[in-house]
Design a protein around this motif. Structure first.
Motif, mmCIF file in Angstrom:
data_model
loop_
_atom_site.group_PDB
_atom_site.id
_atom_site.type_symbol
_atom_site.label_atom_id
_atom_site.label_comp_id
_atom_site.label_asym_id
_atom_site.label_seq_id
_atom_site.Cartn_x
_atom_site.Cartn_y
_atom_site.Cartn_z
ATOM 1 N N MET A 37 42.662 54.854 51.713
ATOM 2 C CA MET A 37 43.802 54.296 52.449
ATOM 3 C C MET A 37 44.415 55.331 53.389
ATOM 4 O O MET A 37 44.828 55.010 54.506
ATOM 5 N N LEU A 38 44.464 56.591 52.957
ATOM 6 C CA LEU A 38 45.018 57.651 53.799
ATOM 7 C C LEU A 38 44.216 57.799 55.090
ATOM 8 O O LEU A 38 44.772 57.773 56.202
ATOM 9 N N PHE A 39 42.912 57.937 54.953
ATOM 10 C CA PHE A 39 42.073 58.163 56.129
ATOM 11 C C PHE A 39 41.887 56.885 56.957
ATOM 12 O O PHE A 39 41.695 56.963 58.166
ATOM 13 N N PHE A 40 41.949 55.725 56.308
ATOM 14 C CA PHE A 40 41.912 54.475 57.062
ATOM 15 C C PHE A 40 43.147 54.364 57.955
ATOM 16 O O PHE A 40 43.051 54.018 59.144
ATOM 17 N N GLY A 41 44.305 54.686 57.402
ATOM 18 C CA GLY A 41 45.524 54.671 58.206
ATOM 19 C C GLY A 41 45.453 55.647 59.357
ATOM 20 O O GLY A 41 45.891 55.348 60.481
ATOM 21 N N ASN A 42 44.863 56.825 59.109
ATOM 22 C CA ASN A 42 44.737 57.818 60.180
ATOM 23 C C ASN A 42 43.767 57.358 61.256
ATOM 24 O O ASN A 42 43.982 57.599 62.455
ATOM 25 N N LEU A 43 42.688 56.684 60.847
ATOM 26 C CA LEU A 43 41.738 56.152 61.835
ATOM 27 C C LEU A 43 42.410 55.085 62.704
ATOM 28 O O LEU A 43 42.167 55.034 63.919
ATOM 29 N N LEU A 44 43.248 54.246 62.101
ATOM 30 C CA LEU A 44 43.986 53.251 62.886
ATOM 31 C C LEU A 44 44.824 53.931 63.967
ATOM 32 O O LEU A 44 44.937 53.427 65.092
ATOM 33 N N LYS A 45 45.393 55.074 63.611
ATOM 34 C CA LYS A 45 46.246 55.797 64.551
ATOM 35 C C LYS A 45 45.427 56.455 65.661
ATOM 36 O O LYS A 45 45.785 56.376 66.842
ATOM 37 N N GLU A 46 44.346 57.111 65.300
ATOM 38 C CA GLU A 46 43.643 57.962 66.249
ATOM 39 C C GLU A 46 42.654 57.224 67.145
ATOM 40 O O GLU A 46 42.343 57.697 68.234
ATOM 41 N N CYS A 47 42.168 56.070 66.719
ATOM 42 C CA CYS A 47 41.168 55.390 67.537
ATOM 43 C C CYS A 47 41.784 54.731 68.764
ATOM 44 O O CYS A 47 41.064 54.377 69.704
ATOM 45 N N THR A 48 43.099 54.531 68.773
ATOM 46 C CA THR A 48 43.910 54.016 69.897
ATOM 47 C C THR A 48 43.626 52.562 70.259
ATOM 48 O O THR A 48 44.269 52.024 71.155
ATOM 49 N N VAL A 49 42.672 51.910 69.596
ATOM 50 C CA VAL A 49 42.423 50.495 69.899
ATOM 51 C C VAL A 49 43.076 49.579 68.871
ATOM 52 O O VAL A 49 42.968 48.349 68.973
#
Length: 406
Positions: free
Chosen positions: A264-276
């Motif tokens: 969940m931590l890294f999924f949330g970070n991916l949501l932030k960083e992928c910008t889409v």
């Protein structure tokens, strides 16, 4: 007169008179709220927890289901709707089913007792965390790892005091300074200690500005506190996107027990960083995490009924929690000083204190202490590297302990 006497016996005042421990807990709840409002000590946590403590310590009334600790399920025999006779299985045994009962608070508390809220909190944390500083200076990850020494030192202390290995592991994770992780591991290893562990973890997280500075001044010299560090290098968007995927795979393979938290931590970070997925990231780091924090804080506070909470075990857990924060802070500071023995570009040892995963409070404390020595020395961004590394480290430590003892 009998009706009046019965009414008085069924008020909370009668319960307070019979067991003053409830009044003690109500006062503690009021102190928590006061500290949050007057001192601004982690108000987003202490206000829900403090008011939850007040609500959870209204003395119980016989025959009324009001507490988070009321039994939620009971086994009942299934009967035929037409005849009213018990249904029998192929072995002529009565068929049974779980019947869910209990107060609304008890249902909300299932998010704590079943380990549901902590991963949701991690999703929000991931969506608001910038790993850039850590990626630009990877050696600072070691400071987050060093601070986890507090976890294992506290575990040994709990074993020495007579706790079982499972209980000691659940108590030890308080040293990671990560409330959701402490709750998650307690639900898996020591649910009977969940209330005391959760309150201890969140209380000391809120008191980071009080606990850490004395340790920082004790273990560092003025010259060390004045060290200025180079500005972190620029981290590309590609690095930021690749990091959560690769980091999750590495961490999950090391500690499979931490999959749900780190996922969940890294999924949330991916949501932030992928910008889409900006809408999803914005929701996760604002309204979503706020809702979960309200429910978690309030129900954790409401679980601290005095008859179950004010015990010698709880006192020992609070003492161990305080010691664990001190040890974790000291371990980060001392390891930073040790690293400086081998580094050409010295690091300011103060940032080692941010290795505990109280994000972002411990990093802010580093900035505050550093600027008292030099108002133009900005350590916040550097301190965020071990700070977010500590979040990952505490989750890995919890996963390892669960896989070994669970």
């Amino acid at each position: 007169m009998q009706t009046l006497i019965k009414f008085l016996e069924n008020t909370g005042f009668s319960g307070l008179y019979d067991d003053p421990r409830y009044l003690v807990m109500i006062i503690i709840g009021i102190i928590f709220v006061a500290l949050a409002i007057m001192k601004d000590y982690e108000p987003l946590l202490l206000v829900p927890i403090g008011f939850g403590i007040i609500v959870g310590n209204i003395p119980p009334v016989a025959g009324m289901s009001l507490s988070v600790n009321d039994r939620l399920a009971e086994i009942r025999v299934v009967v035929d709707e037409k005849t009213g006779e018990p249904l029998l299985d192929e072995n002529d045994e009565p068929v049974t089913a779980v019947h869910w009962v209990g107060s609304v608070l008890a249902y909300l508390y299932m998010g704590v007792s079943q380990g549901i809220y902590p991963p949701l909190i991690f999703l929000g944390i991931g969506a608001m965390t910038d790993f850039s500083t850590m990626l630009s200076n990877p050696k600072l990850v070691l400071l987050g790892a060093a601070a986890q020494f507090g976890v294992f030192a506290t575990l040994l202390g709990a074993l020495f005091l007579g706790f079982t290995p499972d209980q000691a592991a659940a108590i030890g994770i308080i040293g990671g300074a990560d409330g959701p992780t402490a709750i998650f591991l307690a639900t898996k290893l020591a649910p009977e200690l969940l209330g005391a562990i959760a309150i201890s973890a969140y209380s000391y997280m809120a008191l980071v500005p009080v606990i850490q500075p004395p340790v920082m001044y004790l273990l560092t010299s003025k010259e060390e506190r004045l060290i200025r560090m180079k500005a972190p290098r620029h981290v590309s968007r590609r690095e930021k996107i690749i990091f959560p995927v690769v980091a999750f795979l590495i961490c999950a393979l090391i500690a499979p027990g931490a999959i749900v938290l780190l996922g969940m931590l890294f999924f949330g970070n991916l949501l932030k960083e992928c910008t889409v997925t900006d809408r999803l990231a914005q929701t996760a780091r604002t309204s979503f995490i706020d809702i979960v924090t309200i429910l978690l804080g309030f129900t954790v506070g409401a679980s601290t009924a005095a008859d179950k909470f004010l015990t010698p075990q709880s006192v020992m857990i609070f003492a161990l929690g305080a010691a664990s924060f001190v040890v974790a802070t000291a371990a980060g500071l001392l390891f930073a000083k040790f690293m400086n023995l081998f580094l050409t570009d010295k690091i300011n040892p103060l940032i080692g204190a941010a290795g505990v995963s109280a994000v972002p409070d411990s990093a802010r404390v580093v900035q505050m202490v550093g600027q008292k020595e030099d108002p133009h020395n900005f350590l916040l961004m550097h301190a965020m590297a071990p700070n977010v590394a500590g979040v990952i480290g505490s989750a890995i430590a919890a996963g390892v302990l669960w896989s070994v003892l669970g």
